[in-house]
Scaffold this active site. Structure first.
Site, PDB file in Angstrom:
ATOM      1  N   CYS A 284       0.826  -1.212   0.000  1.00  0.00           N
ATOM      2  CA  CYS A 284       0.000   0.000   0.000  1.00  0.00           C
ATOM      3  C   CYS A 284       0.859   1.261   0.000  1.00  0.00           C
ATOM      4  CB  CYS A 284      -0.932   0.003   1.205  1.00  0.00           C
ATOM      5  SG  CYS A 284      -2.095  -1.382   1.226  1.00  0.00           S
TER       6      CYS A 284
ATOM      7  N   ARG B 197      -8.292  -4.417  -2.473  1.00  0.00           N
ATOM      8  CA  ARG B 197      -7.572  -3.441  -3.294  1.00  0.00           C
ATOM      9  C   ARG B 197      -8.424  -3.163  -4.537  1.00  0.00           C
ATOM     10  NH1 ARG B 197      -2.502  -2.702  -1.882  1.00  0.00           N
ATOM     11  NH2 ARG B 197      -2.192  -4.807  -1.073  1.00  0.00           N
TER      12      ARG B 197
END
Length: 235
Positions: free
Chosen positions: A48, A124
């Site tokens: 991330c 995601r």
């Protein structure tokens, strides 16, 4: 239980969210602009972090496309603030866009961003929304694999081409193996239209016609630069 995923072509649901930039009302906050909403599993995680750095480094490219960015995870606003402070201090990159804080998972559930097996991690995901607040694209990525931000840029540009010119973009546009940077003419609805299109456009057949020179060369080259950048980074 996780919420149902909103469909492409539907209006983005109205909501007020908390970010490190303050409270934001969606989709009105981005009215008149395209925007990319991307969720990430958690703050202070390696994949991330690389994605946020990549989005930040391409933020000006998105702005040139009249496009804004907004992140989301089930972390707290305090966590977002400390994480972006860490990114700035340790990596020298400032995160300029807002990140939604959704510690109870309310927003993530409403958008179908919570995995069925977990209520504590957002998947995601990428949502592309147009200036009218309509969802134009939804993409999901695996937990272990980061997104290609240049491809998201290319997708936004392709959607804008469809909106502006009423044309479709082929695979790998603007470097398509068959028609290069040309765009595809929508299929004919009648025999007469099919006959006219065979005369007006270049065609492989009546149902597969394309048009050259629709997108200005400078815009095509800009997209190619993004793709070349992505290719160089992969070496």
């Amino acid at each position: 239980m996780p919420g149902t995923i909103p469909l492409i072509g539907e209006k983005f649901p109205e909501m007020e969210v908390v970010t490190q930039h303050g409270k934001i009302k969606l989709p009105d906050y981005f009215k008149g602009k395209y925007w990319v909403l991307f969720s990430h599993p958690a703050d202070f995680t390696p994949v991330c972090t690389t994605e946020f750095v990549a989005f930040a480094k391409r933020y000006e490219d998105f702005k040139k496309l009249n496009t804004e960015l907004i992140g989301l995870s089930v972390d707290s606003n305090f966590s977002h603030i400390k994480w972006i402070e860490w990114i700035k201090e340790k990596l020298g990159v400032e995160i300029p866009f807002p990140i939604m804080a959704d510690p109870r998972g309310t927003v993530a559930s409403k958008l179908g961003m919570l995995h069925a097996a977990s209520s504590t991690h957002t998947v995601r995901a990428v949502f592309v929304i147009d200036p009218n607040g309509i969802i134009r694209a939804i993409i999901y990525y695996p937990l272990d694999n980061g997104r290609n931000i240049d491809e998201i840029l290319r997708l936004v540009k392709a959607i804008q081409i469809t909106d502006k010119y009423g044309r479709a973009t082929p695979a790998n546009w603007p470097n398509n193996e068959l028609i290069g940077d040309s765009v595809i003419v929508p299929p004919a609805g009648t025999v007469k239209e099919a006959e006219e299109r065979l005369k007006k456009y270049k065609c492989f057949d009546w149902w597969f016609c394309y048009e050259e020179g629709v997108v200005p060369k400078e815009e095509v080259e800009e997209v190619r630069k993004w793709l070349e950048r992505a290719a160089k980074l992969q070496k």
